[in-house]
Design a protein around this motif. Structure first.
Motif, PDB file in Angstrom:
ATOM      1  N   THR A 175       0.837  -1.204   0.000  1.00  8.33           N
ATOM      2  CA  THR A 175       0.000   0.000   0.000  1.00  8.33           C
ATOM      3  C   THR A 175       0.867   1.247   0.000  1.00  8.33           C
ATOM      4  OG1 THR A 175      -0.126  -0.135   2.403  1.00  8.33           O
ATOM      5  CG2 THR A 175      -1.924  -1.113   1.168  1.00  8.33           C
ATOM      6  N   GLY A 176       1.854   1.286  -0.879  1.00  5.87           N
ATOM      7  CA  GLY A 176       2.738   2.435  -0.974  1.00  5.87           C
ATOM      8  C   GLY A 176       2.024   3.638  -1.552  1.00  5.87           C
ATOM      9  N   PRO A 177       2.763   4.740  -1.752  1.00  6.47           N
ATOM     10  CA  PRO A 177       2.142   5.975  -2.253  1.00  6.47           C
ATOM     11  C   PRO A 177       1.583   5.792  -3.652  1.00  6.47           C
ATOM     12  CG  PRO A 177       4.548   6.133  -2.272  1.00  6.47           C
ATOM     13  CD  PRO A 177       4.210   4.884  -1.526  1.00  6.47           C
ATOM     14  N   ASP A 178       0.443   6.442  -3.916  1.00  8.37           N
ATOM     15  CA  ASP A 178      -0.193   6.375  -5.228  1.00  8.37           C
ATOM     16  C   ASP A 178       0.210   7.611  -6.016  1.00  8.37           C
ATOM     17  OD1 ASP A 178      -2.275   4.030  -5.467  1.00  8.37           O
ATOM     18  OD2 ASP A 178      -2.359   4.714  -3.399  1.00  8.37           O
ATOM     19  N   ALA A 179       1.343   7.484  -6.714  1.00  7.90           N
ATOM     20  CA  ALA A 179       1.938   8.650  -7.365  1.00  7.90           C
ATOM     21  C   ALA A 179       1.042   9.239  -8.443  1.00  7.90           C
ATOM     22  CB  ALA A 179       3.299   8.268  -7.949  1.00  7.90           C
ATOM     23  N   GLN A 180       0.269   8.382  -9.137  1.00  6.12           N
ATOM     24  CA  GLN A 180      -0.572   8.882 -10.226  1.00  6.12           C
ATOM     25  C   GLN A 180      -1.856   9.532  -9.737  1.00  6.12           C
ATOM     26  OE1 GLN A 180      -1.153   6.406 -13.798  1.00  6.12           O
ATOM     27  NE2 GLN A 180       0.053   4.839 -12.770  1.00  6.12           N
ATOM     28  N   ALA A 181      -2.228   9.263  -8.515  1.00  4.87           N
ATOM     29  CA  ALA A 181      -3.562   9.649  -8.048  1.00  4.87           C
ATOM     30  C   ALA A 181      -3.654  11.152  -7.830  1.00  4.87           C
ATOM     31  CB  ALA A 181      -3.895   8.909  -6.767  1.00  4.87           C
ATOM     32  N   PRO A 182      -4.740  11.769  -8.276  1.00  9.42           N
ATOM     33  CA  PRO A 182      -4.932  13.202  -8.068  1.00  9.42           C
ATOM     34  C   PRO A 182      -5.610  13.513  -6.735  1.00  9.42           C
ATOM     35  CG  PRO A 182      -6.678  12.348  -9.436  1.00  9.42           C
ATOM     36  CD  PRO A 182      -5.782  11.176  -9.130  1.00  9.42           C
ATOM     37  N   CYS A 183      -5.916  12.467  -5.950  1.00  7.17           N
ATOM     38  CA  CYS A 183      -6.656  12.637  -4.704  1.00  7.17           C
ATOM     39  C   CYS A 183      -6.220  11.536  -3.741  1.00  7.17           C
ATOM     40  CB  CYS A 183      -8.161  12.562  -4.973  1.00  7.17           C
ATOM     41  SG  CYS A 183      -8.706  10.930  -5.545  1.00  7.17           S
ATOM     42  N   PRO A 184      -6.646  11.593  -2.481  1.00  9.91           N
ATOM     43  CA  PRO A 184      -6.286  10.523  -1.534  1.00  9.91           C
ATOM     44  C   PRO A 184      -6.838   9.168  -1.983  1.00  9.91           C
ATOM     45  CG  PRO A 184      -7.120  12.452  -0.365  1.00  9.91           C
ATOM     46  CD  PRO A 184      -7.383  12.692  -1.813  1.00  9.91           C
ATOM     47  N   VAL A 185      -6.081   8.108  -1.680  1.00  3.57           N
ATOM     48  CA  VAL A 185      -6.476   6.741  -2.017  1.00  3.57           C
ATOM     49  C   VAL A 185      -6.386   5.882  -0.763  1.00  3.57           C
ATOM     50  CG1 VAL A 185      -6.007   4.692  -3.420  1.00  3.57           C
ATOM     51  CG2 VAL A 185      -5.620   6.982  -4.372  1.00  3.57           C
TER      52      VAL A 185
END
Length: 374
Positions: free
Chosen positions: A46-56
């Motif tokens: 569950t690492g960082p979601d680099a592509q995401a424009p919002c919290p995941v």
């Protein structure tokens, strides 16, 4: 609006559900809304979601047996907690089946309206993988979607299927395409020489390599004189397809600008899967100015104008695929005309325009709930 998108798949996964969820979140942010994504954890954790424009929020998951690229969420209280903590106005269920069912249940308990987006032909997959279970799959689909305030179907064929199987409150919501990323001027002659060193006409397939896609139907195309078949994607059928498609070039999974360059460098795009509720790769090929050969079933019926932007063929008919591709291979002028018409057809189908339609659906659902409560 504060929106929670509960999705069965999200990047770094590469599939239609993940891509649509990402684009929806991105354009909701651009329009000043506040989305939160709830998705299965990736294989890497569950690492960082680099592509995401919002919290995941990532929910524990396991690989699907026999298809480890697909992750299935495990039961978790994180779904309800995320919806509550985000103070959601509406819950968006992307292709609900496992995680989406928990999202629907949580929304119902909390009294929050839900919009369910139908994206996966589970009944077709049941026929493919277990040779039975189609009726069971439709019961599951009907149960999940009947609980939603509105179901959104991506194509006319999908809408008719849902209504025919008793799903209520269905409306049409198509998919957008990135017409800036996918465009004809990315055609790359150096790449074409690498893929087809003898100047062959390049016929491409892009998508998962899995039984339901029936990529083996391109076997006859591999036998056409002066043709090079190029396959982009990965999946459990990779090994068998390398044997079924002699002479084909397998590029594996490609994404982003590299994928756009490949699309634009094709001469013909051939899709073979008969269970597509929409078929985003067809639309990306069209945006790239490439004529399309696709089954006359499901989503391609809305996308391909037969005899103007490409050719539709009977589903599952390898000879028809070969003959349609052969007709385009032998007629460069027709390929060019179809490709130009394809690009013109999709230029207005941007993700911004499509997500604006989605926001309209959200607003309608919220207004209907207020009327009921009044």
């Amino acid at each position: 609006m504060r929106v929670v998108i509960v999705t069965e798949s999200f990047p770094p996964d590469v599939n239609g559900v993940a891509h649509c969820a990402l684009q929806t979140a991105r354009h909701l942010v651009d329009r000043g809304h506040a989305p939160l994504v709830v998705a299965p954890a990736t294989a890497a954790g569950t690492g960082p979601d680099a592509q995401a424009p919002c919290p995941v929020v990532r929910v524990p998951s396991i690989p699907l047996p026999g298809y480890p690229q697909v992750r299935v969420a495990l039961p978790s209280r994180r779904v309800a907690a995320a919806i509550t903590e985000h103070r959601a106005d509406i819950v968006h269920l992307a292709s609900p089946f496992v995680l989406g069912v928990r999202g629907m249940a949580a929304a119902a308990r909390l009294g929050i309206p839900a919009v369910a987006v139908y994206q996966t032909d589970l009944a077709g997959y049941a026929r493919t993988y277990i040779s039975a279970g189609e009726a069971t799959a439709w019961r599951r689909i009907r149960s999940v979607h009947a609980a939603a305030d509105r179901t959104l179907a991506p194509s006319s064929a999908a809408l008719h299927d849902l209504e025919a199987h008793g799903v209520p409150r269905v409306q049409l919501w198509p998919r957008g395409v990135d017409t800036v990323r996918f465009r004809p001027d990315l055609r790359d002659e150096a790449l074409r020489r690498e893929l087809a060193p003898n100047g062959e006409v390049i016929v491409g397939y892009v998508g998962r390599l899995a039984p339901e896609k029936h990529v083996e139907l391109l076997s006859g195309v591999c036998g056409l004189d002066g043709v090079r078949v190029v396959v982009v994607g990965d999946g459990p059928s990779h090994h068998t397809l390398t044997e079924a498609l002699p002479g084909a070039v397998f590029l594996g999974r490609r994404t982003g600008d590299e994928l756009a360059r490949i699309f634009a460098s094709l001469d013909v795009f051939a899709h073979t899967g008969p269970f597509e509720t929409f078929c985003q790769t067809v639309q990306e090929a069209m945006a790239s100015g490439v004529p399309v050969v696709a089954p006359a079933a499901g989503g391609p019926l809305d996308l391909v104008a037969h005899g103007r932007t490409g050719l539709l063929v009977p589903p599952g008919d390898a000879a028809a695929v070969r003959d349609a591709v052969g007709a385009l291979v032998s007629d460069p002028a027709q390929r060019a005309a179809y490709g130009a018409a394809a690009r013109a057809m999709v230029e207005g189908r941007t993700w911004a325009a499509v997500v604006d339609q989605l926001i309209g659906h959200y607003a309608d659902v919220l207004a209907a709930r207020k009327l009921v409560a009044a």
